[in-house]
Motif scaffolding. Structure first.
Motif, short mmCIF file in Angstrom:
data_model
loop_
_atom_site.label_atom_id
_atom_site.label_comp_id
_atom_site.label_asym_id
_atom_site.label_seq_id
_atom_site.Cartn_x
_atom_site.Cartn_y
_atom_site.Cartn_z
N GLN B 73 1.03 -1.59 0.32
CA GLN B 73 -0.14 0.03 0.09
C GLN B 73 0.86 1.30 0.09
OE1 GLN B 73 -3.20 1.33 -0.77
NE2 GLN B 73 -4.19 -0.25 -0.05
N SER B 74 2.08 0.99 1.26
CA SER B 74 2.89 2.42 1.07
C SER B 74 3.32 2.24 -0.37
CB SER B 74 3.83 2.80 2.63
OG SER B 74 4.67 1.71 1.51
N ARG B 75 3.36 1.51 -1.16
CA ARG B 75 4.72 1.60 -2.48
C ARG B 75 3.66 1.99 -3.65
NH1 ARG B 75 6.32 -3.44 -3.10
NH2 ARG B 75 4.73 -3.99 -4.33
N ASP B 77 1.45 3.97 -2.89
CA ASP B 77 0.64 5.66 -2.46
C ASP B 77 1.92 6.46 -3.22
OD1 ASP B 77 -1.53 5.18 -1.25
OD2 ASP B 77 -0.66 4.88 0.61
N LEU B 78 3.21 5.91 -2.34
CA LEU B 78 5.00 6.81 -3.11
C LEU B 78 3.87 6.63 -4.80
CD1 LEU B 78 6.93 5.31 -0.98
CD2 LEU B 78 6.64 7.75 -0.81
N ASP B 129 10.72 3.20 -1.94
CA ASP B 129 10.55 3.26 -0.73
C ASP B 129 11.66 2.45 0.21
OD1 ASP B 129 11.39 0.20 -0.77
OD2 ASP B 129 8.77 0.22 -0.69
N GLN B 283 -5.26 -0.69 -5.36
CA GLN B 283 -4.93 0.36 -3.33
C GLN B 283 -6.47 -0.02 -2.88
OE1 GLN B 283 -3.62 4.06 -4.58
NE2 GLN B 283 -2.59 3.79 -3.56
#
Lengths: 461, 345
Positions: B73-75, B77-78, B129, B283
């Protein structure tokens, strides 16, 4: 009736009272020993109307006694089996603590999923290798415990056979004494008590049934029908294994030349600790070993891929005991965790190549065929196989534990009933003694009176 | 005659046996009250023990996946942030190109702006990341995108020089006709942004994207790569304005270049938006998978607690009963010991 006869009767009463008192004293001494039976005097009226003690009678209840030794054999057998299952259950532990093979397998699967989702991270790859190492170590430790338990069962059987031999040689002596005492009309109650105690001790090791003959002689058969003692001790053979390994095929117990333990025994022993240990050693633990071996073999096969093989098996005869992490993927053996990621694929050397890892996850979750001898439902995936194995073990343990509870209750009821039927009641004995005392006093008084009568007679003359 | 008799041994032994049993149970119950779980879970569950272990395995797998979902998820988002940034840069350059005044002065300004945009593009496409490069596909360990001055610039100059016989921005540039330029842009120049030139000059990313296990049974693509069409279009559009020396071109020829750049950048912006939407689906899938897994985890946890747990109230009631029983049996033992005919005769 003359005064001489009266004197004789009074004298007999004195002797009888003393003998009865002696027996009562013996009963009181025996009150604390559950193996001893109450004895009582058998009186006979003599020709002149007096009383003599002609025999001592022993309180017995053959039906209750038979039930008691049967319960002893069954309880010892289940108890012996339970001790091994409890030791094995220690390797499974509480599900919360996650020490079982199934729990370690699930950790490996977690780490594998983590690695598949981040195939370029060597630390997560290392995690897979470490989890694999733990899994292999758990399998090895479990196998180790299992082999030690089989070894202990073997030793216990050897010890049991020794005990049985000792008891039988004592039995032989006591039995001869009973036969001789019976023919000569001696007091054999102590010998009978001892013989019953020996039979009940025998039943702790081997299930034994008794046959009584008219002359007081007793023959012993195993619960399976093999003769153990019949006017002489039959041969009992057992060769313990000195050094136990995972592949040892241990020896069986032979009685009178007939094999009585292990698979293929024509007349298998059912009761007693020896039967319990033999069942654990020859049936239950080998099945569990088979389950562990099947898991190790499956793991090796699932993760095998050239230099990227995660597991290697050292000895095909003992997969679970010799499973270890392959050198190619293990950094501590000079390998590289990325070999696990790539296997024989990934020609481009992409750092986030995850095809093989996802393939491994699929393989872990794919149904496989396992050996029928493992006694678990299959085909199934290895995770399910591992948790089934726990169910198998804990299920066995729970059911044997239940048996133990039941047999113990039976045993306690039977020994309580036997103690009630043949045991000594101190209060009753004391009351009896008071009564004897009165008898004695009365007889003494009678002698005094007779003496006085004689004296009067003599004075008159 | 002895059926109703009792031996002293049996009489004295009865409470002793009871005490043993009851004390063993008391130990177990005390542990159960303290932990809220069965004293011996394996024994209690028997054949059901494997089910609990399997449920615990499922729970821990869900936890593992949730943890790696957070990373995916953070990948994403970035990646979305980078794409948004690229979109903005492209819009700025596009706006400048549309409103471009005539004359070499304005051309020089937009060339500088486009050059800065290229640097920003390579900066965004080389974002990581902290562990792996976001736009590398499965080649996540190398920076996927070359800086403009580290290869692409030289390649463009070579292509230009080969076509026209002189370097961009030099004296002869004013002689290039609009037709010649159109031909160059559609063929030799465009080829620089197609494979195989793209893979050697611009990008070392892999076409294969990272796949993640976002739930026990779901595997989806959770990254994109620098080889996707919008990245090529943005690089091409920026390079046209930055690398062909448009200030030295004839006014008409320059207009051809700027027009072409507008078309390419317009497409690039639109395609970037589309890519963002695709990643948005991923996502969304992860979020939904997380929700489902958290629900499943709750259910499994309850199931495990049901299997392993005991009712503490029940255990407490048992303890009270057992304690009363023990006390009674202690009192009884004393009484039986005192109960002897000797005390009364």
């Amino acid at each position: 009736m003359s005064l001489t006869v009266a004197t004789s009767v009074a004298r007999q009463a004195l002797v009888a009272a003393q003998e009865e008192l002696a027996l009562s004293g013996r009963n009181i001494a025996a009150a604390a020993d559950p193996e001893r039976s109450r004895v009582s005097a058998e009186r006979t009226i003599t020709i002149d109307g007096g009383v003599v003690i002609t025999a001592t009678r022993r309180a017995e209840d053959v039906a209750v006694y038979t039930r008691m030794i049967g319960a002893t054999a069954a309880l010892s057998e289940r108890d012996a089996t339970l001790s091994h299952l409890t030791a094995m259950a220690g390797t499974v532990g509480d599900p919360q603590n996650g020490v079982s093979v199934a729990a370690k397998l699930s950790e490996l699967n977690d780490a594998l999923t983590g690695f598949a989702n981040a195939p370029d991270d060597p630390l997560i790859g290392r995690e897979v290798v470490e989890r694999a190492r733990e899994l292999a170590a758990t399998l090895e430790r479990t196998t180790d415990t299992l082999v030690r338990e089989r070894e202990r069962a073997d030793r216990e059987m050897a010890r049991g056979v020794e005990v049985v031999r000792d008891l039988l040689s004592e039995f032989s002596q006591v039995n001869t004494e009973v036969v001789r005492g019976t023919t000569q009309g001696r007091d054999i109650t102590a010998a009978l008590d001892r013989r019953d105690a020996i039979v009940s001790a025998l039943n702790e090791e081997m299930g034994v049934t008794t046959i009584l003959r008219a002359d007081g002689d007793m023959a012993l058969n195993l619960d399976s029908g093999v003769t153990l003692y019949d006017r002489g001790v039959r041969r009992i053979e057992f060769v313990p294994t000195a050094i136990f390994s995972a592949t040892t095929a241990p020896g069986a117990v032979f009685v009178d030349g007939v094999r009585v333990t292990g698979a293929g025994a024509p007349m298998p022993l059912e009761g007693g600790a020896i039967a319990g240990h033999a069942q654990a050693r020859d049936t239950l633990l080998p099945v569990y070993k088979n389950q562990l071996d099947e898991m190790a073999t499956a793991l090796e096969a699932i993760f095998a891929d050239g230099p990227g093989s995660l597991f290697v098996i050292g000895d095909p005869a003992d997969p679970a005991g010799t499973l270890s992490v392959g050198a190619g993927v293990d950094p501590s053996q000079g390998g590289d965790v990325f070999a696990l990621r790539d296997g024989t694929g990934n020609p481009g050397g992409s750092s986030a190549f995850s095809t093989r890892l996802f393939g491994l996850i699929d393989a872990v979750e794919a149904p496989r065929a396992f050996a029928v001898d493992a006694e678990l439902a299959q085909p199934t995936d290895i995770m399910d196989f591992a948790s089934q194995s726990i169910s198998w073990l804990e299920g066995r343990r729970a059911s044997v534990e239940e048996d133990v509870q039941r047999e113990r209750a039976l045993f306690e009821t039977a020994s309580d009933a036997l103690s009630r039927a043949t045991g000594v009641n101190l209060d009753d004995e004391f009351a009896l003694q008071l009564q004897i005392e009165r008898n004695f006093a009365a007889a003494s008084r009678l002698i005094g009176i007779i003496d006085e009568v004689f004296e009067s007679l003599l004075r008159i003359a | 005659m002895q059926s109703t008799s009792i031996s002293t041994y049996a009489l004295n032994n009865a409470p002793r046996l009871l005490i043993n049993q009851v004390q063993a149970e008391l130990g177990d119950r005390l542990q159960e009250v303290a932990t809220g779980r069965h004293a011996d879970v394996g024994l209690e569950l028997g054949y059901g023990a494997g089910r609990v272990v399997a449920a615990r395995a499922d729970i821990s797998l869900l936890e593992t996946i949730e943890r790696s979902n957070a990373i995916a998820q953070s990948r994403l988002d970035l990646t979305q942030t980078s794409l948004t940034d690229m979109e903005e840069v492209a819009s700025d350059v596009l706006a400048a190109a549309i409103a471009l005044p005539t004359g070499p002065q304005a051309a020089q300004t937009i060339a500088i702006e486009a050059r800065a945009a290229l640097d920003r593009l390579s900066d965004r496409l080389n974002a990581s990341d902290g562990n792996s490069y976001l736009f590398g596909g499965i080649n996540s360990d190398t920076a996927p995108f070359s800086r403009y001055d580290a290869g692409p610039e030289a390649a463009i100059v070579t292509a230009f020089t080969t076509e026209f016989g002189f370097a961009p921005g030099t004296a002869g540039a004013a002689t290039i006709t609009p037709a010649q330029m159109t031909d160059f842009l559609n063929n030799e120049f465009a080829a620089l942004f197609d494979d195989p030139a793209w893979g050697t000059t611009w990008s070392s990313a892999s076409d294969t994207n990272i796949v993640s296990r976002i739930s026990p049974d779901e595997r989806i693509v959770t990254s994109t790569n620098a080889n996707r069409v919008p990245m090529r279009e943005l690089a091409e559009g920026f390079s046209m304005l930055a690398g062909l020396g448009i200030d030295a071109l004839d006014e008409g020829t320059r207009q051809v270049v700027v027009d072409q750049a507008r078309v390419v950048l317009g497409n690039g912006t639109a395609n970037t938006t589309q890519l963002k939407a695709q990643l948005g689906f991923s996502q969304n899938s992860i979020t939904r998978a997380d929700e489902r897994m958290s629900l499943a985890q709750d259910l499994l946890t309850v199931a495990v607690a049901d299997d392993e747990g005991v009712d503490p109230a029940e255990a407490k009631v048992r303890i009270d009963l057992i304690t009363a029983q023990l006390e009674m049996s202690f009192a009884l033992t004393g009484q039986i010991a005192r109960l002897s005919i000797l005390n009364f005769v």
